[in-house]
Design a protein around this motif. Sequence first.
Motif, mmCIF file in Angstrom:
data_model
loop_
_atom_site.group_PDB
_atom_site.id
_atom_site.type_symbol
_atom_site.label_atom_id
_atom_site.label_comp_id
_atom_site.label_asym_id
_atom_site.label_seq_id
_atom_site.Cartn_x
_atom_site.Cartn_y
_atom_site.Cartn_z
ATOM 1 N N THR A 30 -8.824 1.306 13.188
ATOM 2 C CA THR A 30 -8.360 2.404 12.354
ATOM 3 C C THR A 30 -8.523 1.995 10.899
ATOM 4 O O THR A 30 -8.091 0.913 10.506
ATOM 5 C CB THR A 30 -6.882 2.714 12.617
ATOM 6 N N ASN A 32 -7.554 2.240 7.170
ATOM 7 C CA ASN A 32 -6.418 2.641 6.336
ATOM 8 C C ASN A 32 -6.946 2.990 4.947
ATOM 9 O O ASN A 32 -7.724 3.907 4.796
ATOM 10 C CB ASN A 32 -5.385 1.534 6.330
ATOM 11 N N SER A 53 -5.392 6.767 3.565
ATOM 12 C CA SER A 53 -5.799 7.582 4.717
ATOM 13 C C SER A 53 -5.290 9.014 4.595
ATOM 14 O O SER A 53 -5.836 9.920 5.246
ATOM 15 C CB SER A 53 -5.294 6.951 6.015
ATOM 16 N N ASN A 73 -12.277 11.151 7.004
ATOM 17 C CA ASN A 73 -11.637 10.246 7.958
ATOM 18 C C ASN A 73 -12.337 10.243 9.323
ATOM 19 O O ASN A 73 -12.454 9.204 9.958
ATOM 20 C CB ASN A 73 -10.168 10.616 8.135
ATOM 21 N N SER A 100 -7.027 -1.713 10.627
ATOM 22 C CA SER A 100 -6.138 -2.229 11.664
ATOM 23 C C SER A 100 -6.816 -2.074 13.023
ATOM 24 O O SER A 100 -7.407 -1.025 13.297
ATOM 25 C CB SER A 100 -4.825 -1.460 11.681
ATOM 26 N N SER A 102 -7.188 -1.094 16.773
ATOM 27 C CA SER A 102 -6.542 -0.004 17.500
ATOM 28 C C SER A 102 -5.350 -0.523 18.288
ATOM 29 O O SER A 102 -5.449 -1.540 18.996
ATOM 30 C CB SER A 102 -7.548 0.659 18.449
ATOM 31 N N ARG A 104 -2.719 -1.804 17.059
ATOM 32 C CA ARG A 104 -2.049 -2.895 16.349
ATOM 33 C C ARG A 104 -1.929 -2.519 14.882
ATOM 34 O O ARG A 104 -2.492 -3.181 14.002
ATOM 35 C CB ARG A 104 -2.796 -4.207 16.530
ATOM 36 N N ALA A 105 -1.197 -1.480 14.605
ATOM 37 C CA ALA A 105 -1.108 -0.943 13.253
ATOM 38 C C ALA A 105 -0.468 -1.917 12.270
ATOM 39 O O ALA A 105 -0.630 -1.769 11.063
ATOM 40 C CB ALA A 105 -0.325 0.364 13.265
ATOM 41 N N TRP A 106 0.269 -2.898 12.751
ATOM 42 C CA TRP A 106 0.920 -3.854 11.854
ATOM 43 C C TRP A 106 -0.042 -4.933 11.362
ATOM 44 O O TRP A 106 0.294 -5.722 10.495
ATOM 45 C CB TRP A 106 2.104 -4.505 12.587
ATOM 46 N N SER A 108 -3.361 -6.058 9.384
ATOM 47 C CA SER A 108 -4.214 -5.574 8.297
ATOM 48 C C SER A 108 -5.351 -6.553 8.074
ATOM 49 O O SER A 108 -5.117 -7.735 7.865
ATOM 50 C CB SER A 108 -3.400 -5.417 7.020
#
Length: 122
Positions: A30, A32, A53, A73, A100, A102, A104-106, A108
């Motif tokens: 993803t 950001n 985003s 996007n 990030s 997929s 695992r948004a935390w 970077s």
Amino acid sequence: QVQLVESGGGLVQTGGSLRLSCAASGTMFTVNAMAWYRQAPGLQRELVASITSTGVTHVLDSVKGRFTIARVNTENTVYLQMNSLQFEDTAVYYCNADVSPSGRAWVSETYWGRGTQVTVSS
């Protein structure tokens, strides 16, 4: 792994326009924030413009009113429209993305493109 590929640089006369593009490719990620930096010979790399985003933008004071950053996007692509180019805009322009994995948004991770040369002749 994510790759950033820039395009759109070149030689232009003072007052001219160029549009830079940067596409992020890879799997399971993803994107950001995305941004454009530039580095002129002998100078430090500087942030030209950034976009989150959700579309919140920031633009370097010296290019406000001349440069516009935008993104699509669904295509993981960011653009930099540069108008009224000046000799001082001559630099290598680099695409930057905060990514990030997929699910695992935390996490970077920062990626850079290889850069594209913009030369403005006076």
